[in-house]
Design a protein around this motif. Structure first.
Motif, short mmCIF file in Angstrom:
data_model
loop_
_atom_site.label_atom_id
_atom_site.label_comp_id
_atom_site.label_asym_id
_atom_site.label_seq_id
_atom_site.Cartn_x
_atom_site.Cartn_y
_atom_site.Cartn_z
N ASP A 126 0.97 -1.03 -0.01
CA ASP A 126 -0.14 0.24 -0.38
C ASP A 126 0.82 0.89 0.09
OD1 ASP A 126 -1.60 1.66 0.32
OD2 ASP A 126 -3.16 1.21 2.00
N SER A 127 1.23 1.91 -1.30
CA SER A 127 1.89 3.22 -1.29
C SER A 127 1.67 4.28 -0.14
CB SER A 127 1.25 3.98 -2.67
OG SER A 127 0.31 4.09 -2.47
N HIS A 161 -1.76 3.54 -4.68
CA HIS A 161 -1.33 2.53 -5.30
C HIS A 161 -1.14 1.05 -4.55
CE1 HIS A 161 2.32 -0.37 -7.66
NE2 HIS A 161 0.60 -0.30 -8.00
N LEU A 164 -1.18 -3.89 -4.01
CA LEU A 164 -1.30 -4.68 -4.33
C LEU A 164 -1.49 -5.40 -3.98
CD1 LEU A 164 0.11 -6.33 -6.65
CD2 LEU A 164 2.44 -6.64 -5.46
N GLN A 197 -3.22 -9.83 -3.19
CA GLN A 197 -2.39 -11.21 -4.14
C GLN A 197 -3.99 -12.58 -3.40
OE1 GLN A 197 1.18 -11.79 -2.06
NE2 GLN A 197 1.95 -11.66 -3.63
N ASP A 199 -1.96 -11.80 -8.86
CA ASP A 199 -1.45 -10.46 -8.36
C ASP A 199 -2.76 -9.64 -8.56
OD1 ASP A 199 0.73 -11.26 -6.73
OD2 ASP A 199 1.83 -10.60 -8.57
N ASP A 231 -3.08 -5.41 -8.72
CA ASP A 231 -1.89 -4.36 -8.94
C ASP A 231 -3.46 -3.20 -9.12
OD1 ASP A 231 -0.16 -2.15 -8.97
OD2 ASP A 231 0.73 -3.58 -10.88
N ARG A 268 -4.58 0.94 -9.18
CA ARG A 268 -4.19 2.45 -8.81
C ARG A 268 -5.39 3.15 -8.41
NH1 ARG A 268 -0.13 5.96 -8.41
NH2 ARG A 268 1.25 4.02 -9.47
N GLY A 285 -6.04 -0.74 -13.28
CA GLY A 285 -5.17 -2.20 -12.54
C GLY A 285 -5.48 -3.58 -13.77
N GLN A 286 -4.58 -3.98 -13.07
CA GLN A 286 -4.30 -4.65 -13.43
C GLN A 286 -4.13 -7.06 -13.11
OE1 GLN A 286 -0.49 -5.27 -15.39
NE2 GLN A 286 -0.42 -6.82 -17.06
N GLU A 328 -5.42 -5.74 -18.00
CA GLU A 328 -5.33 -4.72 -17.17
C GLU A 328 -7.27 -3.94 -17.49
OE1 GLU A 328 -1.27 -3.20 -19.25
OE2 GLU A 328 -3.23 -3.29 -21.12
#
Length: 157
Positions: free
Chosen positions: A15-16, A34, A36, A38, A43, A45, A47, A61-62, A97
């Motif tokens: 976590d940013s 941002h 991430l 799991q 994963d 990801d 934002r 995201g992705q 994405e």
């Protein structure tokens, strides 16, 4: 039971907002965040983009798999739900994405159903809750390298 989907609950691994601030920075008011997550071999990801003048949150995201490029993350539906209501939906591209928007302040959950009869659930509400609290760049009572303590400068001799 036949016909039921297995759920993989994603856990936060980055976590940013938990990153330390640069020395001398008093606040980290940011318009994006941002994170991430799991879930099993996947994963997720994301934002989150915030605009103070809009009630909407942009989510980019992705989804990626540790199993490699043949994994089932291309062209999967991606939804954001608040309770039982779907508030946003899209389809991931060939690279997993996606991009969508939803109303801020909801206990949102990102859901991604996979080909194998599994649904990945990402609890976005925990990011929203901590974003509302606000955050500071450093802990109160600590001294930075510049000699700043609780907002007052000390003179160096």
């Amino acid at each position: 039971r036949p016909g039921r989907l297995a759920t993989l609950l994603a856990t936060l691994s980055f976590d940013s907002s938990q990153m330390p601030a640069v020395a001398g920075v008093r606040s980290l008011e940011s318009s994006s965040r941002h994170a991430l997550f799991q879930a099993g071999t996947f994963d997720i990801d994301v934002r989150l983009e915030y605009d103070q003048h809009s009630p909407r949150v942009g989510l980019v995201g992705q989804i990626a798999s540790h199993e490699g490029p043949s994994s089932p993350v291309a062209r999967v539906p991606v939804t954001v739900s608040a309770g039982n209501a779907i508030v946003a939906r899209t389809i991931a591209n060939d690279f997993g994405e996606f991009q969508l928007q939803y109303e801020r302040g909801q206990q949102a959950t990102l859901r991604v159903p996979l080909e194998r009869g599994t649904v990945i659930e990402v609890p976005l509400g925990q990011l929203e809750a901590s974003a509302k609290k606000g955050r500071t760049g450093r802990r109160a009572g600590t001294t930075s390298e510049a000699g700043v303590r609780r907002g007052t400068r000390t003179r160096r001799k």
